[in-house]
Design a protein around this motif. Structure first.
Motif, PDB file in Angstrom:
ATOM      1  N   ASN A  32     -52.278  61.907-120.550  1.00 13.97           N
ATOM      2  CA  ASN A  32     -52.703  60.527-120.358  1.00 13.97           C
ATOM      3  C   ASN A  32     -51.617  59.608-120.912  1.00 13.97           C
ATOM      4  OD1 ASN A  32     -53.909  58.038-120.329  1.00 13.97           O
ATOM      5  ND2 ASN A  32     -55.644  58.602-121.604  1.00 13.97           N
ATOM      6  N   ASN A  37     -58.389  55.443-123.331  1.00  9.78           N
ATOM      7  CA  ASN A  37     -58.999  56.645-122.780  1.00  9.78           C
ATOM      8  C   ASN A  37     -59.123  56.514-121.263  1.00  9.78           C
ATOM      9  OD1 ASN A  37     -59.272  57.325-125.446  1.00  9.78           O
ATOM     10  ND2 ASN A  37     -61.480  57.153-125.486  1.00  9.78           N
ATOM     11  N   LYS A  39     -60.991  58.535-117.792  1.00  5.35           N
ATOM     12  CA  LYS A  39     -61.888  59.581-117.288  1.00  5.35           C
ATOM     13  C   LYS A  39     -61.222  60.264-116.096  1.00  5.35           C
ATOM     14  CE  LYS A  39     -66.298  58.923-117.135  1.00  5.35           C
ATOM     15  NZ  LYS A  39     -67.648  58.482-116.751  1.00  5.35           N
ATOM     16  N   ARG A  41     -61.652  63.708-113.197  1.00  4.13           N
ATOM     17  CA  ARG A  41     -62.511  64.717-112.591  1.00  4.13           C
ATOM     18  C   ARG A  41     -61.661  65.971-112.429  1.00  4.13           C
ATOM     19  NH1 ARG A  41     -66.219  62.451-108.813  1.00  4.13           N
ATOM     20  NH2 ARG A  41     -67.263  62.110-110.800  1.00  4.13           N
ATOM     21  N   ASP A  51     -66.398  65.959-115.184  1.00  4.55           N
ATOM     22  CA  ASP A  51     -65.683  64.778-115.638  1.00  4.55           C
ATOM     23  C   ASP A  51     -65.349  64.952-117.110  1.00  4.55           C
ATOM     24  OD1 ASP A  51     -66.156  63.844-113.112  1.00  4.55           O
ATOM     25  OD2 ASP A  51     -67.669  62.379-113.709  1.00  4.55           O
ATOM     26  N   TYR A  52     -64.190  64.422-117.494  1.00  4.63           N
ATOM     27  CA  TYR A  52     -63.711  64.583-118.861  1.00  4.63           C
ATOM     28  C   TYR A  52     -63.024  63.293-119.284  1.00  4.63           C
ATOM     29  CZ  TYR A  52     -61.067  66.697-122.727  1.00  4.63           C
ATOM     30  OH  TYR A  52     -60.535  66.995-123.946  1.00  4.63           O
ATOM     31  N   CYS A  53     -63.344  62.802-120.465  1.00  2.00           N
ATOM     32  CA  CYS A  53     -62.720  61.603-121.007  1.00  2.00           C
ATOM     33  C   CYS A  53     -61.497  62.035-121.819  1.00  2.00           C
ATOM     34  CB  CYS A  53     -63.720  60.855-121.880  1.00  2.00           C
ATOM     35  SG  CYS A  53     -63.093  59.274-122.465  1.00  2.00           S
ATOM     36  N   GLU A  73     -57.573  61.066-111.822  1.00  2.00           N
ATOM     37  CA  GLU A  73     -58.143  59.962-112.590  1.00  2.00           C
ATOM     38  C   GLU A  73     -59.234  59.287-111.779  1.00  2.00           C
ATOM     39  OE1 GLU A  73     -56.662  55.745-114.414  1.00  2.00           O
ATOM     40  OE2 GLU A  73     -55.214  57.392-114.322  1.00  2.00           O
ATOM     41  N   GLY A  76     -62.177  54.476-116.296  1.00  2.00           N
ATOM     42  CA  GLY A  76     -62.145  54.395-117.746  1.00  2.00           C
ATOM     43  C   GLY A  76     -63.370  55.027-118.374  1.00  2.00           C
ATOM     44  N   CYS A  77     -63.311  55.241-119.661  1.00  2.00           N
ATOM     45  CA  CYS A  77     -64.462  55.799-120.375  1.00  2.00           C
ATOM     46  C   CYS A  77     -64.511  55.277-121.800  1.00  2.00           C
ATOM     47  CB  CYS A  77     -64.414  57.323-120.394  1.00  2.00           C
ATOM     48  SG  CYS A  77     -62.893  58.064-120.968  1.00  2.00           S
TER      49      CYS A  77
END
Length: 77
Positions: A32, A37, A39, A41, A51-53, A73, A76-77
């Protein structure tokens, strides 16, 4: 996106990972490049995608497995 070189120690340099998804067998990562942060997939073979932050910097997605096929991507999260 291109890699960047940063100083690791006097007289040495190291290359940081390119932004986004990468594979370094048997591990998969998401780098990243943003300061916030993000989010993502994660595309998983034979399992539901998830899904992962991710935090800024390098994020380990999977280890010791070949089931992760990619990531993108999604906000946002």
């Amino acid at each position: 996106m291109a890699s960047t070189t940063v100083s690791a120690a006097p007289g040495t340099a190291r290359t940081t990972a390119a932004c986004g998804y990468r594979e370094e067998y048997p591990f998969t990562y998401w780098y990243n490049c943003r300061s916030t942060n993000v989010k993502i997939r994660v595309d998983v073979l034979a399992y539901p995608d998830y899904d992962y932050c991710t935090l800024p910097g390098d994020n380990l997605l999977d280890s010791g497995s070949t089931r992760t096929r990619g990531a993108r991507e999604i906000g946002g999260c």
